[in-house]
Scaffold this motif. Structure first.
Motif, PDB file in Angstrom:
ATOM      1  N   ARG A   4      16.252 -14.297 -53.884  1.00  0.00           N
ATOM      2  CA  ARG A   4      16.745 -13.303 -52.937  1.00  0.00           C
ATOM      3  C   ARG A   4      16.817 -11.923 -53.584  1.00  0.00           C
ATOM      4  O   ARG A   4      16.809 -11.785 -54.797  1.00  0.00           O
ATOM      5  N   GLU A   5      16.934 -10.907 -52.749  1.00  0.00           N
ATOM      6  CA  GLU A   5      17.272  -9.587 -53.262  1.00  0.00           C
ATOM      7  C   GLU A   5      18.783  -9.512 -53.392  1.00  0.00           C
ATOM      8  O   GLU A   5      19.523 -10.216 -52.699  1.00  0.00           O
ATOM      9  N   GLY A   6      19.245  -8.688 -54.287  1.00  0.00           N
ATOM     10  CA  GLY A   6      20.684  -8.604 -54.499  1.00  0.00           C
ATOM     11  C   GLY A   6      21.030  -7.512 -55.486  1.00  0.00           C
ATOM     12  O   GLY A   6      20.277  -6.555 -55.686  1.00  0.00           O
ATOM     13  N   ASN A   7      22.176  -7.671 -56.118  1.00  0.00           N
ATOM     14  CA  ASN A   7      22.658  -6.690 -57.091  1.00  0.00           C
ATOM     15  C   ASN A   7      22.839  -7.330 -58.449  1.00  0.00           C
ATOM     16  O   ASN A   7      23.215  -8.493 -58.556  1.00  0.00           O
ATOM     17  N   MET A   8      22.561  -6.543 -59.499  1.00  0.00           N
ATOM     18  CA  MET A   8      22.941  -6.944 -60.843  1.00  0.00           C
ATOM     19  C   MET A   8      24.302  -6.325 -61.126  1.00  0.00           C
ATOM     20  O   MET A   8      24.506  -5.124 -60.951  1.00  0.00           O
ATOM     21  N   ILE A   9      25.235  -7.177 -61.528  1.00  0.00           N
ATOM     22  CA  ILE A   9      26.614  -6.780 -61.779  1.00  0.00           C
ATOM     23  C   ILE A   9      26.911  -6.989 -63.263  1.00  0.00           C
ATOM     24  O   ILE A   9      26.617  -8.047 -63.825  1.00  0.00           O
ATOM     25  N   VAL A  10      27.489  -5.971 -63.903  1.00  0.00           N
ATOM     26  CA  VAL A  10      27.861  -6.103 -65.312  1.00  0.00           C
ATOM     27  C   VAL A  10      29.223  -6.787 -65.397  1.00  0.00           C
ATOM     28  O   VAL A  10      30.202  -6.291 -64.832  1.00  0.00           O
ATOM     29  N   LEU A  21      33.130  -6.029 -58.080  1.00  0.00           N
ATOM     30  CA  LEU A  21      32.969  -7.430 -57.705  1.00  0.00           C
ATOM     31  C   LEU A  21      34.323  -8.104 -57.861  1.00  0.00           C
ATOM     32  O   LEU A  21      34.881  -8.146 -58.960  1.00  0.00           O
ATOM     33  N   LEU A  22      34.865  -8.609 -56.747  1.00  0.00           N
ATOM     34  CA  LEU A  22      36.200  -9.201 -56.723  1.00  0.00           C
ATOM     35  C   LEU A  22      36.106 -10.712 -56.577  1.00  0.00           C
ATOM     36  O   LEU A  22      35.324 -11.230 -55.765  1.00  0.00           O
ATOM     37  N   ASN A  23      36.921 -11.427 -57.358  1.00  0.00           N
ATOM     38  CA  ASN A  23      36.982 -12.888 -57.219  1.00  0.00           C
ATOM     39  C   ASN A  23      37.981 -13.273 -56.130  1.00  0.00           C
ATOM     40  O   ASN A  23      38.542 -12.410 -55.441  1.00  0.00           O
ATOM     41  N   ASN A  24      38.223 -14.580 -55.973  1.00  0.00           N
ATOM     42  CA  ASN A  24      39.089 -15.041 -54.883  1.00  0.00           C
ATOM     43  C   ASN A  24      40.569 -14.799 -55.143  1.00  0.00           C
ATOM     44  O   ASN A  24      41.407 -15.150 -54.306  1.00  0.00           O
ATOM     45  N   ALA A  25      40.898 -14.186 -56.279  1.00  0.00           N
ATOM     46  CA  ALA A  25      42.281 -13.807 -56.563  1.00  0.00           C
ATOM     47  C   ALA A  25      42.477 -12.297 -56.456  1.00  0.00           C
ATOM     48  O   ALA A  25      43.558 -11.784 -56.751  1.00  0.00           O
ATOM     49  N   GLY A  26      41.438 -11.583 -56.065  1.00  0.00           N
ATOM     50  CA  GLY A  26      41.536 -10.137 -55.946  1.00  0.00           C
ATOM     51  C   GLY A  26      41.452  -9.403 -57.268  1.00  0.00           C
ATOM     52  O   GLY A  26      41.912  -8.269 -57.384  1.00  0.00           O
ATOM     53  N   GLU A  27      40.848 -10.031 -58.266  1.00  0.00           N
ATOM     54  CA  GLU A  27      40.664  -9.402 -59.578  1.00  0.00           C
ATOM     55  C   GLU A  27      39.230  -8.891 -59.692  1.00  0.00           C
ATOM     56  O   GLU A  27      38.300  -9.497 -59.140  1.00  0.00           O
ATOM     57  N   VAL A  28      39.052  -7.806 -60.425  1.00  0.00           N
ATOM     58  CA  VAL A  28      37.707  -7.281 -60.617  1.00  0.00           C
ATOM     59  C   VAL A  28      37.052  -8.020 -61.780  1.00  0.00           C
ATOM     60  O   VAL A  28      37.592  -8.095 -62.878  1.00  0.00           O
ATOM     61  N   CYS A  29      35.882  -8.582 -61.498  1.00  0.00           N
ATOM     62  CA  CYS A  29      35.162  -9.369 -62.510  1.00  0.00           C
ATOM     63  C   CYS A  29      33.826  -8.749 -62.894  1.00  0.00           C
ATOM     64  O   CYS A  29      33.129  -9.282 -63.760  1.00  0.00           O
ATOM     65  N   GLY A  30      33.480  -7.651 -62.268  1.00  0.00           N
ATOM     66  CA  GLY A  30      32.226  -7.007 -62.613  1.00  0.00           C
ATOM     67  C   GLY A  30      32.091  -5.680 -61.908  1.00  0.00           C
ATOM     68  O   GLY A  30      32.811  -5.379 -60.948  1.00  0.00           O
ATOM     69  N   ILE A  31      31.146  -4.867 -62.393  1.00  0.00           N
ATOM     70  CA  ILE A  31      30.880  -3.541 -61.849  1.00  0.00           C
ATOM     71  C   ILE A  31      29.402  -3.452 -61.486  1.00  0.00           C
ATOM     72  O   ILE A  31      28.521  -3.764 -62.291  1.00  0.00           O
ATOM     73  N   GLY A  32      29.140  -3.005 -60.248  1.00  0.00           N
ATOM     74  CA  GLY A  32      27.774  -2.935 -59.762  1.00  0.00           C
ATOM     75  C   GLY A  32      26.913  -1.964 -60.550  1.00  0.00           C
ATOM     76  O   GLY A  32      27.333  -0.852 -60.853  1.00  0.00           O
ATOM     77  N   SER A  33      25.683  -2.414 -60.852  1.00  0.00           N
ATOM     78  CA  SER A  33      24.777  -1.598 -61.653  1.00  0.00           C
ATOM     79  C   SER A  33      23.469  -1.288 -60.944  1.00  0.00           C
ATOM     80  O   SER A  33      23.035  -0.144 -60.916  1.00  0.00           O
ATOM     81  N   LEU A  34      22.830  -2.316 -60.374  1.00  0.00           N
ATOM     82  CA  LEU A  34      21.462  -2.143 -59.890  1.00  0.00           C
ATOM     83  C   LEU A  34      21.194  -2.922 -58.610  1.00  0.00           C
ATOM     84  O   LEU A  34      21.864  -3.918 -58.308  1.00  0.00           O
ATOM     85  N   PHE A  35      20.172  -2.488 -57.881  1.00  0.00           N
ATOM     86  CA  PHE A  35      19.551  -3.291 -56.834  1.00  0.00           C
ATOM     87  C   PHE A  35      18.391  -4.049 -57.456  1.00  0.00           C
ATOM     88  O   PHE A  35      17.602  -3.486 -58.221  1.00  0.00           O
ATOM     89  N   VAL A  36      18.292  -5.337 -57.143  1.00  0.00           N
ATOM     90  CA  VAL A  36      17.202  -6.181 -57.646  1.00  0.00           C
ATOM     91  C   VAL A  36      16.461  -6.740 -56.439  1.00  0.00           C
ATOM     92  O   VAL A  36      17.063  -7.418 -55.592  1.00  0.00           O
TER      93      VAL A  36
END
Length: 325
Positions: A202-208, A177-192
């Protein structure tokens, strides 16, 4: 949790390079593909399988890759593939059970740029983000933050301020998960399939969120684990039914199974305490003491109520330990 990677993403939700303030093409090259394998004798093989595939993010130029831990739990072999086509071996350096993060160390010089860790505390609802797998633009999507909220997973897992993004990335495991500065702010874990804390559900992803790494990264790099007292672990999967909690699965030869619990048992109380949510249920177990403590509980089986006590363990004693330098 170890999904096979799907075909390309619809171009309509892929990011528009012209509207991105940072060098997106270069940044996306910092996301790599991970293929991990373990033996059928591994403790987690019955649940996670022996072959797993997902993504990781190159965060330190020594070849350190941040991923989601279930991809590399008890991994005996890991292969890393970069967007340039390089294939190189890695090893599982750490799996932090409390956060869910995993670390992989590349065994050689990795042909991929690093992506800096951002401040995930600044990520809030309605922010625009990019969720990216390896493969460049073709495996990246533009998304919105649907919510920041507590998340409890049925596998004895709770984090307080998870990130929920929408729409869902089809290959979420280890995605960046990248913010508007191109930094990683989270790692994908699950489909919800329904984000409860999202007004539109909505359906989406849980990000750590990477904020959970702040006080752990150095210990994980050095020792392959944190040095804090481990939580008690029972090796069960629990689901909330009204104000009670049903066991929906058990690890073979885990403490709960060895202690006589069965799938379908309903846990009414933990240590004489009624729980009001799945997160509270797990915390009531953890509050009893560290791993190795006895966990008293009242259960109902086939309409009959009884009391039992399960001797918890440190799951690290049962799982194949990561290698470290």
């Amino acid at each position: 949790m170890t999904e096979k990677l799907s075909p390309k993403i619809d171009s309509k939700i892929q990011p528009n390079f012209e509207k991105i303030a940072f060098d997106l093409e270069s940044t996306l090259n910092g996301v790599v593909t991970l293929k991990a394998s373990t033996s059928e004798q591994a403790f987690t093989a019955s649940v996670l399988g022996t072959e797993r595939q997902g993504y990781g993010v190159h965060i330190i130029d020594s070849g350190l890759i941040l991923t989601i831990g279930y991809l590399v739990a008890e991994a005996e072999q890991i292969w890393i593939t970069t967007n340039s086509g390089q294939v190189i071996e890695g090893h599982a350096l750490a799996y932090d059970y409390e956060t869910g993060f995993g670390l992989v160390q590349c065994l050689g010089e990795l042909d991929a740029p690093t992506i800096p860790l951002g401040n995930s505390n600044l990520i809030k609802a309605n922010d625009d983000v990019i969720v990216a797998g390896a493969g460049g633009k073709a495996t990246a999507i533009t998304a919105k933050i649907a919510a920041r909220a507590e998340f409890a997973g049925y596998w004895e897992y709770v984090i307080e301020n998870a990130i929920f993004s929408a729409p869902s990335h089809p290959n979420w495991g280890g995605a960046a998960l990248l913010n508007n500065a191109g930094e990683v702010c989270g790692i994908g874990s699950l489909f919800v399939n329904k984000i409860e804390s999202d007004a539109m559900q909505r359906e989406g992803n849980m990000i750590v969120p990477v904020e959970l790494l702040d006080e752990r990264l150095q210990e994980l790099k050095l020792y392959g684990q944190t040095l804090s007292s481990p939580r008690p672990w029972l090796g069960m999967f629990a689901s909330q039914i009204d104000q009670d909690f049903e066991i929906v699965g058990l690890y073979n030869n885990g403490p709960a199974a060895l202690g006589g619990l069965e799938t379908g048992d309903v846990i009414l109380e933990i240590n004489n305490i009624k729980s009001h949510s799945l997160a509270n249920f797990f915390r009531n177990i953890w509050n009893i003491g560290p791993a190795g403590c006895e966990v008293p509980m009242k259960i109902m089986r086939n309409g009959s109520v009884s009391e039992t006590t399960i001797l918890s363990v440190d799951r690290r004693d049962l799982w194949k330990k990561p290698q470290f330098h």
